[in-house]
Design a protein around this motif. Structure first.
Motif, PDB file in Angstrom:
ATOM      1  N   TRP A 204      -1.181   6.058   2.547  1.00 21.34           N
ATOM      2  CA  TRP A 204      -1.486   4.665   2.273  1.00 21.34           C
ATOM      3  C   TRP A 204      -2.869   4.274   2.743  1.00 21.34           C
ATOM      4  O   TRP A 204      -3.550   3.477   2.121  1.00 21.34           O
ATOM      5  CB  TRP A 204      -0.437   3.753   2.914  1.00 21.34           C
ATOM      6  CG  TRP A 204      -0.393   3.868   4.407  1.00 21.34           C
ATOM      7  CD1 TRP A 204       0.399   4.692   5.126  1.00 21.34           C
ATOM      8  CD2 TRP A 204      -1.193   3.149   5.334  1.00 21.34           C
ATOM      9  NE1 TRP A 204       0.146   4.549   6.464  1.00 21.34           N
ATOM     10  CE2 TRP A 204      -0.834   3.594   6.625  1.00 21.34           C
ATOM     11  CE3 TRP A 204      -2.175   2.172   5.220  1.00 21.34           C
ATOM     12  CZ2 TRP A 204      -1.425   3.100   7.772  1.00 21.34           C
ATOM     13  CZ3 TRP A 204      -2.771   1.673   6.366  1.00 21.34           C
ATOM     14  CH2 TRP A 204      -2.382   2.138   7.628  1.00 21.34           C
TER      15      TRP A 204
ATOM     16  N   ARG B 179      -9.879   3.111  -0.275  1.00 22.26           N
ATOM     17  CA  ARG B 179     -10.410   3.111  -1.640  1.00 22.26           C
ATOM     18  C   ARG B 179     -10.540   1.668  -2.155  1.00 22.26           C
ATOM     19  O   ARG B 179     -11.535   1.296  -2.774  1.00 22.26           O
ATOM     20  CB  ARG B 179      -9.510   3.941  -2.549  1.00 22.26           C
ATOM     21  CG  ARG B 179     -10.047   4.145  -3.947  1.00 22.26           C
ATOM     22  CD  ARG B 179      -9.251   5.153  -4.772  1.00 22.26           C
ATOM     23  NE  ARG B 179      -7.806   5.151  -4.602  1.00 22.26           N
ATOM     24  CZ  ARG B 179      -7.115   6.021  -3.865  1.00 22.26           C
ATOM     25  NH1 ARG B 179      -7.727   6.997  -3.211  1.00 22.26           N
ATOM     26  NH2 ARG B 179      -5.808   5.933  -3.760  1.00 22.26           N
ATOM     27  N   GLN B 180      -9.535   0.837  -1.883  1.00 27.31           N
ATOM     28  CA  GLN B 180      -9.585  -0.563  -2.306  1.00 27.31           C
ATOM     29  C   GLN B 180     -10.748  -1.306  -1.642  1.00 27.31           C
ATOM     30  O   GLN B 180     -11.426  -2.106  -2.279  1.00 27.31           O
ATOM     31  CB  GLN B 180      -8.266  -1.272  -1.978  1.00 27.31           C
ATOM     32  CG  GLN B 180      -7.096  -0.790  -2.787  1.00 27.31           C
ATOM     33  CD  GLN B 180      -7.266  -1.093  -4.262  1.00 27.31           C
ATOM     34  OE1 GLN B 180      -7.503  -2.222  -4.642  1.00 27.31           O
ATOM     35  NE2 GLN B 180      -7.173  -0.067  -5.077  1.00 27.31           N
TER      36      GLN B 180
ATOM     37  N   VAL C 104     -13.974  -0.093  -3.433  1.00 29.81           N
ATOM     38  CA  VAL C 104     -14.090  -0.500  -4.834  1.00 29.81           C
ATOM     39  C   VAL C 104     -14.195  -2.019  -4.970  1.00 29.81           C
ATOM     40  O   VAL C 104     -15.077  -2.528  -5.655  1.00 29.81           O
ATOM     41  CB  VAL C 104     -12.891   0.030  -5.655  1.00 29.81           C
ATOM     42  CG1 VAL C 104     -12.862  -0.560  -7.045  1.00 29.81           C
ATOM     43  CG2 VAL C 104     -12.928   1.543  -5.715  1.00 29.81           C
ATOM     44  N   LYS C 105     -13.321  -2.749  -4.306  1.00 25.46           N
ATOM     45  CA  LYS C 105     -13.265  -4.203  -4.477  1.00 25.46           C
ATOM     46  C   LYS C 105     -14.246  -4.954  -3.584  1.00 25.46           C
ATOM     47  O   LYS C 105     -14.553  -6.097  -3.843  1.00 25.46           O
ATOM     48  CB  LYS C 105     -11.847  -4.706  -4.250  1.00 25.46           C
ATOM     49  CG  LYS C 105     -10.910  -4.187  -5.322  1.00 25.46           C
ATOM     50  CD  LYS C 105      -9.568  -4.828  -5.249  1.00 25.46           C
ATOM     51  CE  LYS C 105      -8.719  -4.307  -6.390  1.00 25.46           C
ATOM     52  NZ  LYS C 105      -7.458  -4.992  -6.497  1.00 25.46           N
TER      53      LYS C 105
ATOM     54  N   HIS D 268      -5.435   4.799   0.194  1.00 23.95           N
ATOM     55  CA  HIS D 268      -5.387   3.752  -0.830  1.00 23.95           C
ATOM     56  C   HIS D 268      -6.127   2.508  -0.333  1.00 23.95           C
ATOM     57  O   HIS D 268      -6.935   1.930  -1.066  1.00 23.95           O
ATOM     58  CB  HIS D 268      -3.939   3.406  -1.182  1.00 23.95           C
ATOM     59  CG  HIS D 268      -3.813   2.176  -2.019  1.00 23.95           C
ATOM     60  ND1 HIS D 268      -4.175   2.147  -3.346  1.00 23.95           N
ATOM     61  CD2 HIS D 268      -3.398   0.928  -1.706  1.00 23.95           C
ATOM     62  CE1 HIS D 268      -3.980   0.935  -3.817  1.00 23.95           C
ATOM     63  NE2 HIS D 268      -3.509   0.185  -2.847  1.00 23.95           N
ATOM     64  N   VAL D 269      -5.862   2.097   0.899  1.00 22.49           N
ATOM     65  CA  VAL D 269      -6.519   0.908   1.459  1.00 22.49           C
ATOM     66  C   VAL D 269      -8.020   1.129   1.532  1.00 22.49           C
ATOM     67  O   VAL D 269      -8.815   0.263   1.139  1.00 22.49           O
ATOM     68  CB  VAL D 269      -5.935   0.564   2.852  1.00 22.49           C
ATOM     69  CG1 VAL D 269      -6.749  -0.521   3.533  1.00 22.49           C
ATOM     70  CG2 VAL D 269      -4.472   0.147   2.719  1.00 22.49           C
TER      71      VAL D 269
ATOM     72  N   SER E  71       0.825  -1.208   0.000  1.00 20.43           N
ATOM     73  CA  SER E  71       0.000   0.000   0.000  1.00 20.43           C
ATOM     74  C   SER E  71       0.856   1.255   0.000  1.00 20.43           C
ATOM     75  O   SER E  71       0.452   2.294  -0.519  1.00 20.43           O
ATOM     76  CB  SER E  71      -0.926   0.019   1.208  1.00 20.43           C
ATOM     77  OG  SER E  71      -1.835  -1.047   1.132  1.00 20.43           O
TER      78      SER E  71
ATOM     79  N   SER F 277      -8.039 -10.804   2.503  1.00 21.06           N
ATOM     80  CA  SER F 277      -6.975 -10.348   1.607  1.00 21.06           C
ATOM     81  C   SER F 277      -7.081 -11.063   0.264  1.00 21.06           C
ATOM     82  O   SER F 277      -7.960 -11.895   0.041  1.00 21.06           O
ATOM     83  CB  SER F 277      -5.617 -10.653   2.243  1.00 21.06           C
ATOM     84  OG  SER F 277      -5.392 -12.054   2.217  1.00 21.06           O
ATOM     85  N   LYS F 278      -6.131 -10.784  -0.618  1.00 20.12           N
ATOM     86  CA  LYS F 278      -6.107 -11.410  -1.934  1.00 20.12           C
ATOM     87  C   LYS F 278      -5.695 -12.883  -1.858  1.00 20.12           C
ATOM     88  O   LYS F 278      -5.657 -13.550  -2.870  1.00 20.12           O
ATOM     89  CB  LYS F 278      -5.164 -10.661  -2.864  1.00 20.12           C
ATOM     90  CG  LYS F 278      -5.625  -9.263  -3.168  1.00 20.12           C
ATOM     91  CD  LYS F 278      -4.844  -8.595  -4.278  1.00 20.12           C
ATOM     92  CE  LYS F 278      -3.369  -8.590  -4.092  1.00 20.12           C
ATOM     93  NZ  LYS F 278      -2.642  -7.838  -5.122  1.00 20.12           N
TER      94      LYS F 278
ATOM     95  N   CYS G 192     -13.854  -9.265   6.074  1.00 15.95           N
ATOM     96  CA  CYS G 192     -13.011  -8.787   4.980  1.00 15.95           C
ATOM     97  C   CYS G 192     -11.819  -9.739   4.859  1.00 15.95           C
ATOM     98  O   CYS G 192     -11.327 -10.242   5.863  1.00 15.95           O
ATOM     99  CB  CYS G 192     -12.543  -7.371   5.305  1.00 15.95           C
ATOM    100  SG  CYS G 192     -11.567  -6.615   4.036  1.00 15.95           S
TER     101      CYS G 192
END
Length: 139
Positions: free
Chosen positions: A18, A24-25, A28-29, A21-22, A10, A60-61, A58
């Protein structure tokens, strides 16, 4: 060399901001769901392939996320039958590690909706479904 090069990914995208950014992710995701299927599995040591929560969480990838709140879906992914499917059709990463990609999971035929609506409190209905759909009997 600054610490930024070796920090969290991030930091690469958001720098000092950062957290924006987190956030926003996350918006969005929308990585929220009830069932989390491990992206990669060591068939020798992983006993759990899919984790379940009765509240949305939530992830992670490292996980595929199922947004349907049904513990039977997680039970299917943790079943010995699914482990065998994974051992045979999984994409080998190493001697013991394997994975299925998103398209592989989507290609698996869906379980009939009648199975997904079984009352877990009523064991006779669970036995009936297992006998009817899988041709197995429970001792």
């Amino acid at each position: 060399m600054g610490g930024r090069e070796y920090g969290h990914p991030s930091l690469k995208f958001g720098g000092d901001k950062w957290y924006q950014h987190v956030w926003r992710q996350l918006r969005v995701k929308r990585p929220y769901g009830y069932i989390f299927i491990h992206d990669k599995v060591d068939l020798r040591s992983h006993e759990v392939i899919a984790n379940y929560s009765d509240k949305p969480l939530c992830a992670s990838k490292n996980f595929y996320i199922v947004r349907t709140n049904n513990p039977l879906i997680a039970a299917w992914y943790n079943s010995s039958i699914f482990r065998e499917l994974l051992a045979v059709f999984g994409r080998k990463i190493s001697q013991t590690w394997t994975r299925l990609l998103e398209n592989d999971y989507l290609a698996i035929p869906p379980v009939p909706s009648r199975v997904m609506n079984v009352d877990l409190q009523n064991m006779s209905s669970v036995d009936r479904v297992i006998n009817e759909y899988l041709g197995l009997s429970i001792l």
